[in-house]
Enzyme design. Sequence first.
Site, PDB file in Angstrom:
ATOM      1  CG  ASN A 111       8.783   1.456   0.903  1.00  0.00           C
ATOM      2  OD1 ASN A 111       9.714   1.507   1.697  1.00  0.00           O
ATOM      3  ND2 ASN A 111       7.556   1.841   1.204  1.00  0.00           N
ATOM      4  CB  ALA A 154      -0.943  -0.001   1.210  1.00  0.00           C
ATOM      5  CG  ASP A 155       4.077   3.998   1.535  1.00  0.00           C
ATOM      6  OD1 ASP A 155       3.752   4.864   0.701  1.00  0.00           O
ATOM      7  OD2 ASP A 155       4.831   4.224   2.496  1.00  0.00           O
ATOM      8  N   PRO A 156       3.917   1.975  -2.323  1.00  0.00           N
ATOM      9  CG  PRO A 156       2.890   1.714  -4.427  1.00  0.00           C
ATOM     10  CD  PRO A 156       2.583   2.005  -2.978  1.00  0.00           C
ATOM     11  CG  HIS A 157       7.610   5.586  -0.854  1.00  0.00           C
ATOM     12  ND1 HIS A 157       8.977   5.561  -0.660  1.00  0.00           N
ATOM     13  CD2 HIS A 157       7.060   5.242   0.343  1.00  0.00           C
ATOM     14  CE1 HIS A 157       9.245   5.222   0.587  1.00  0.00           C
ATOM     15  NE2 HIS A 157       8.093   5.013   1.213  1.00  0.00           N
TER      16      HIS A 157
END
Length: 204
Positions: free
Chosen positions: A44, A38-41
């Site tokens: 990461n 949910a946080d594919p920045h």
Amino acid sequence: AGRDLAAVDAAGLDRRLLARRGASAVLKMMLEDGFFHADPHPGNVFYLPDNRIAFIDFGMVGRLADERRYQVAVLLHGLVNHDAEAVVEILLDWGEGTQTSGEAELDQLKSEIDSFVDHYRGVPLKQLDLGAMLSDLVAILREHGLVLPPDLTLLTKAFITLEGMGRQLDPDFDMAASAAPFLERILLDHHAPASVIRRGWRAL
């Protein structure tokens, strides 16, 4: 790491290929597996030799049930194909738990969404910013007192982050093109006889 684009270039990696592979990986998680990062920045994500990709830090994950994945597919397909009626129907389903002011308020909401979708008519697929479109839709819902369920809030956030990462790698990154095969597969599978029978058994 995904933030270090100079190192990506120095290693001879293909930015466009990395953008497509990263998008495909996350879209598969979202739309096929129903369990997604949910946080594919960029912080990461690690880019490895042979244009491979590694995701780290799964501290924030989202889950989507089968029916929710189908609804997401219908919504995104409706945005891409300027089908305002489909978009309105899904958004009203999602906001069912909250109350609008009545019939006049609903008509106004439908009119606003119809205008919003129509605004993008004629825009080439490559120029569609699906993340921004989702963000603007959420803002319209909020103005009318409709709140997205938590799983969809996470999905929207992850989708916007993913598209931003893709464009950072490749300014010509086309999220609509990346998502299209997944959306078509979900829509076809949903109406396949085996899927219809399976849903019937679940209902029983």
